[in-house]
Enzyme design. Sequence first.
Site, PDB file in Angstrom:
ATOM      1  N   ASP A  91      -4.081  10.356  80.049  1.00  0.00           N
ATOM      2  CA  ASP A  91      -3.260  10.939  78.995  1.00  0.00           C
ATOM      3  C   ASP A  91      -4.145  11.362  77.825  1.00  0.00           C
ATOM      4  O   ASP A  91      -4.800  10.546  77.191  1.00  0.00           O
ATOM      5  CB  ASP A  91      -2.215   9.924  78.525  1.00  0.00           C
ATOM      6  N   SER A 141       3.577  15.187  76.239  1.00  0.00           N
ATOM      7  CA  SER A 141       3.370  14.548  77.543  1.00  0.00           C
ATOM      8  C   SER A 141       4.592  14.613  78.452  1.00  0.00           C
ATOM      9  O   SER A 141       4.446  14.557  79.680  1.00  0.00           O
ATOM     10  CB  SER A 141       2.964  13.082  77.349  1.00  0.00           C
ATOM     11  N   THR A 204       4.840   9.738  80.300  1.00  0.00           N
ATOM     12  CA  THR A 204       4.123  10.024  81.543  1.00  0.00           C
ATOM     13  C   THR A 204       4.669   9.255  82.736  1.00  0.00           C
ATOM     14  O   THR A 204       5.011   9.853  83.754  1.00  0.00           O
ATOM     15  CB  THR A 204       2.622   9.771  81.360  1.00  0.00           C
ATOM     16  N   PHE A 322       3.521  -6.389  81.158  1.00  0.00           N
ATOM     17  CA  PHE A 322       2.502  -7.276  80.612  1.00  0.00           C
ATOM     18  C   PHE A 322       2.423  -7.301  79.089  1.00  0.00           C
ATOM     19  O   PHE A 322       1.585  -8.022  78.536  1.00  0.00           O
ATOM     20  CB  PHE A 322       1.145  -6.905  81.200  1.00  0.00           C
ATOM     21  N   GLU A 366      -1.667   5.925  85.330  1.00  0.00           N
ATOM     22  CA  GLU A 366      -1.940   6.545  84.039  1.00  0.00           C
ATOM     23  C   GLU A 366      -2.870   5.695  83.189  1.00  0.00           C
ATOM     24  O   GLU A 366      -2.634   4.495  82.997  1.00  0.00           O
ATOM     25  CB  GLU A 366      -0.646   6.757  83.254  1.00  0.00           C
ATOM     26  N   HIS A 375      -4.884   9.720  68.893  1.00  0.00           N
ATOM     27  CA  HIS A 375      -3.912   9.915  67.811  1.00  0.00           C
ATOM     28  C   HIS A 375      -4.303   9.129  66.565  1.00  0.00           C
ATOM     29  O   HIS A 375      -4.023   9.549  65.442  1.00  0.00           O
ATOM     30  CB  HIS A 375      -2.517   9.495  68.266  1.00  0.00           C
TER      31      HIS A 375
END
Length: 555
Positions: A91, A141, A204, A322, A366, A375
């Site tokens: 990504d 995305s 995604t 997780f 991903e 970002h």
Amino acid sequence: MARKKISLTLCLAAGLSALSIAGCNQTSTPELATPDTSQHEAPLDKFQDTPLFANTLNNQWYRDAANTVRQKRLGTAERGKARNVILFLGDGMSIATVTAARILAGQRAGLAGEEHVLSFERFPYLGLAKTYNVDSQTPDSAGTMTAIVSGIKTNAGLLGADENVIAGDCQSLAGNEIFSALELAELAGKATGIVSTARITHATPAANYAKSADRDWEDDSDLPDSAKAGGCEDIASQLIHFEKNLAARVPGAKTDGIEVVLGGGRRGFISKTDPSGNGRRKDGQNLISQWQQQYPNGHYLVNSGDLQALGPESSAPILGLFNPSHMNYDADRDSSAAGEPSLREMTAIAIKRLSQNPEGYFLMVEGGRIDHAHHAGNAFNALNETIAFADAIATAVTLSQHDDTLIIVTADHGHAFGMSGYPKRGNPILGKVVTLGNDSPALAADGMPYTTVGYRNGRGFQNLGEDKNADNGYLQEIHAGRSDLEKIDTQASGFHQEALIPLSAETHSGEDVSIYALGPGAALISGNNEQNLIFHVINYALNLLEPISEISLSK
């Protein structure tokens, strides 16, 4: 049935050096059943008349990309030869990100860095993808991943739906849903899996299983009242009810649900009243309990120890969540049994589990936090996550057969990230620019040093040193513009590069991204392509639907 094991010779045949994959000659595949390749009929043509299929097959974006594949020189030589497909999505992994990560990995290995090669860079086929959304020059995305897995370009913010949907309008979704490669694999009897370091409900991973007019509808607390009244289902709920929803959309089809789901995002599946204090759901539902009721022999996992405790021959479904939100950056990850597994470990478990299906599998993996670090303007974690992503790909090559598994590696979009200046060979990629013939950092016209990598926009310079909790989201202060970096360690994990334009967060970029491919059908990845072509390469390799010129389409 015949059994096969991989060796160093096979690793090299797959285009990967022993240096790129540590221990490649010491690791064998799980024992895999050799598929019956005597027949390659497309098994899903019988569903063409269902609304989900008809809407997809009649879409012009779909038809154009399908015809592009049909016209490529590979012809029918390798059509249907893949039993398995692994789609790796970095990504935000722009070309500049790959270059800088390659250098960083090489420098960590004691090399100058520039000559290093990441695992997927040794794949024999390479192309480019144009990333724009139908309505946006610089994409998001949701629209890009929908294009990649559905074969149809669509608008920004939409998941599993075509461009006729109005963003945020629940009512406009009906009749405009489209299928995904994962859904086709399910309908064809293949095992399926989704692995991500982001929330599993994030754009995604969600594009593989959800239909939504808004990517942000991750749980019911995100759904506006109008969407609830219109009957729209939040993304977390769609994941848990995937098997039921797919059966309803494709009457007469058989599906046993997604076998492996591993990632973050636990909060979207549990109630706000949950004792953990991490839940977000307002409807009081515990979707994890619902999943356990659907799959009573399934394994629900919450930490690395749970994952490693799975038996190698376990054939039960797996749901691993997780972290309440996104998983931690790999550099900050607690690697103990009580912590989070690495992307490489999750990928290995997924392949071993899915490989048990004699019909093959489709797996999407991903590297989701490359994007988040960019970002935040934090190159250290963006590059480190890319290296961890490359390690997961190396593991996948080791655990799969190059003659029956198509592996595609790509990105959904780029970032406003770049390399500049004239640093000499071997200069630390995260360091200040030191030019040829000099030992001290070069100075800009303002008399201050500058770094090799940086961002065109974003929050700008922050110095958080080696703080392992430096930034698990976006920074709250904006420091765009120049800063005096003379005494600053720009290689520290908590250093955030300078930015030119002050924004609340660094943005995506609109340039093309790379596609790397290995295995049956990989030769179709060449030249510059519309991003939605990737789905059609996957379909060619698996031959789940007949090529567009060979099927009858509604007028």
